[in-house]
Write a protein that holds these residues in place. Structure first.
Motif, PDB file in Angstrom:
ATOM      1  N   GLY A  47      -8.274   7.835  16.714  1.00 25.97           N
ATOM      2  CA  GLY A  47      -9.258   7.328  15.766  1.00 25.97           C
ATOM      3  C   GLY A  47      -9.274   8.069  14.439  1.00 25.97           C
ATOM      4  N   THR A  48      -8.459   9.124  14.325  1.00 32.67           N
ATOM      5  CA  THR A  48      -8.380   9.884  13.084  1.00 32.67           C
ATOM      6  C   THR A  48      -7.626   9.080  12.033  1.00 32.67           C
ATOM      7  N   MET A  49      -8.169   9.033  10.825  1.00 33.15           N
ATOM      8  CA  MET A  49      -7.464   8.376   9.729  1.00 33.15           C
ATOM      9  C   MET A  49      -6.377   9.313   9.213  1.00 33.15           C
ATOM     10  N   VAL A  50      -5.181   8.770   9.048  1.00 29.98           N
ATOM     11  CA  VAL A  50      -4.020   9.544   8.618  1.00 29.98           C
ATOM     12  C   VAL A  50      -3.466   8.907   7.348  1.00 29.98           C
ATOM     13  N   THR A  51      -3.148   9.741   6.368  1.00 24.35           N
ATOM     14  CA  THR A  51      -2.479   9.261   5.171  1.00 24.35           C
ATOM     15  C   THR A  51      -0.995   9.552   5.325  1.00 24.35           C
ATOM     16  N   LEU A  52      -0.208   8.496   5.322  1.00 23.85           N
ATOM     17  CA  LEU A  52       1.240   8.643   5.389  1.00 23.85           C
ATOM     18  C   LEU A  52       1.790   8.528   3.975  1.00 23.85           C
ATOM     19  N   GLY A  53       2.508   9.540   3.557  1.00 20.37           N
ATOM     20  CA  GLY A  53       3.194   9.500   2.277  1.00 20.37           C
ATOM     21  C   GLY A  53       4.595   8.968   2.508  1.00 20.37           C
ATOM     22  N   LEU A  54       4.861   7.796   1.992  1.00 21.55           N
ATOM     23  CA  LEU A  54       6.137   7.128   2.217  1.00 21.55           C
ATOM     24  C   LEU A  54       6.991   7.181   0.960  1.00 21.55           C
ATOM     25  N   VAL A  55       8.290   7.004   1.154  1.00 23.77           N
ATOM     26  CA  VAL A  55       9.199   6.773   0.041  1.00 23.77           C
ATOM     27  C   VAL A  55       9.732   5.358   0.246  1.00 23.77           C
ATOM     28  N   ARG A  56       9.417   4.496  -0.714  1.00 25.28           N
ATOM     29  CA  ARG A  56       9.828   3.085  -0.653  1.00 25.28           C
ATOM     30  C   ARG A  56      10.601   2.764  -1.923  1.00 25.28           C
ATOM     31  N   ASP A  57      11.843   2.393  -1.750  1.00 28.77           N
ATOM     32  CA  ASP A  57      12.704   2.080  -2.898  1.00 28.77           C
ATOM     33  C   ASP A  57      12.715   3.230  -3.910  1.00 28.77           C
ATOM     34  N   GLY A  58      12.707   4.475  -3.391  1.00 31.71           N
ATOM     35  CA  GLY A  58      12.770   5.656  -4.241  1.00 31.71           C
ATOM     36  C   GLY A  58      11.451   6.053  -4.887  1.00 31.71           C
ATOM     37  N   LYS A  59      10.383   5.319  -4.592  1.00 27.83           N
ATOM     38  CA  LYS A  59       9.082   5.600  -5.191  1.00 27.83           C
ATOM     39  C   LYS A  59       8.068   6.000  -4.126  1.00 27.83           C
ATOM     40  N   PRO A  60       7.160   6.947  -4.452  1.00 28.16           N
ATOM     41  CA  PRO A  60       6.144   7.344  -3.473  1.00 28.16           C
ATOM     42  C   PRO A  60       5.082   6.266  -3.289  1.00 28.16           C
ATOM     43  N   VAL A  61       4.702   6.062  -2.030  1.00 23.28           N
ATOM     44  CA  VAL A  61       3.663   5.108  -1.657  1.00 23.28           C
ATOM     45  C   VAL A  61       2.819   5.783  -0.583  1.00 23.28           C
ATOM     46  N   SER A  62       1.497   5.609  -0.631  1.00 21.39           N
ATOM     47  CA  SER A  62       0.618   6.145   0.407  1.00 21.39           C
ATOM     48  C   SER A  62      -0.055   5.010   1.153  1.00 21.39           C
ATOM     49  N   VAL A  63      -0.144   5.150   2.465  1.00 21.34           N
ATOM     50  CA  VAL A  63      -0.884   4.193   3.288  1.00 21.34           C
ATOM     51  C   VAL A  63      -1.767   4.976   4.242  1.00 21.34           C
ATOM     52  N   LYS A  64      -2.905   4.386   4.592  1.00 25.47           N
ATOM     53  CA  LYS A  64      -3.822   5.018   5.541  1.00 25.47           C
ATOM     54  C   LYS A  64      -3.830   4.207   6.825  1.00 25.47           C
ATOM     55  N   VAL A  65      -3.689   4.920   7.940  1.00 24.64           N
ATOM     56  CA  VAL A  65      -3.716   4.292   9.254  1.00 24.64           C
ATOM     57  C   VAL A  65      -4.553   5.163  10.181  1.00 24.64           C
ATOM     58  N   ALA A  66      -5.036   4.595  11.263  1.00 27.48           N
ATOM     59  CA  ALA A  66      -5.788   5.341  12.266  1.00 27.48           C
ATOM     60  C   ALA A  66      -4.897   5.597  13.470  1.00 27.48           C
TER      61      ALA A  66
END
Length: 75
Positions: A47-66
């Motif tokens: 149930g903890t919210m996690v921020t995943l720092g992704l690299v998509r097409d060479g650019k940083p993207v953040s998404v939050k998931v539980a």
């Protein structure tokens, strides 16, 4: 019940994370591969919210998931 919850979580995450995305950070901490991602997430309570720092097409993207609890390891 757990299988359904995992399937729902996987479906939700698949809308946020794309096939060629690379996870570079978990809650701001650098990770370097699938094992370190799993290790970082396992330390968190369900149930903890996690921020995943992704690299998509060479650019940083953040998404939050539980996080969700699993009764067994997925092969």
């Amino acid at each position: 019940a757990h299988g359904r919850l995992i399937a729902q979580a996987a479906q939700y995450i698949s809308r946020l994370v794309e096939v060629d995305d690379r996870v570079a950070r978990v809650n701001g901490t650098a990770v370097n591969g699938p094992d370190s991602v799993v290790e970082a997430v396992r330390k968190l309570k369900p149930g903890t919210m996690v921020t995943l720092g992704l690299v998509r097409d060479g650019k940083p993207v953040s998404v939050k998931v539980a996080t969700v609890a699993v009764c067994h390891q997925v092969p």
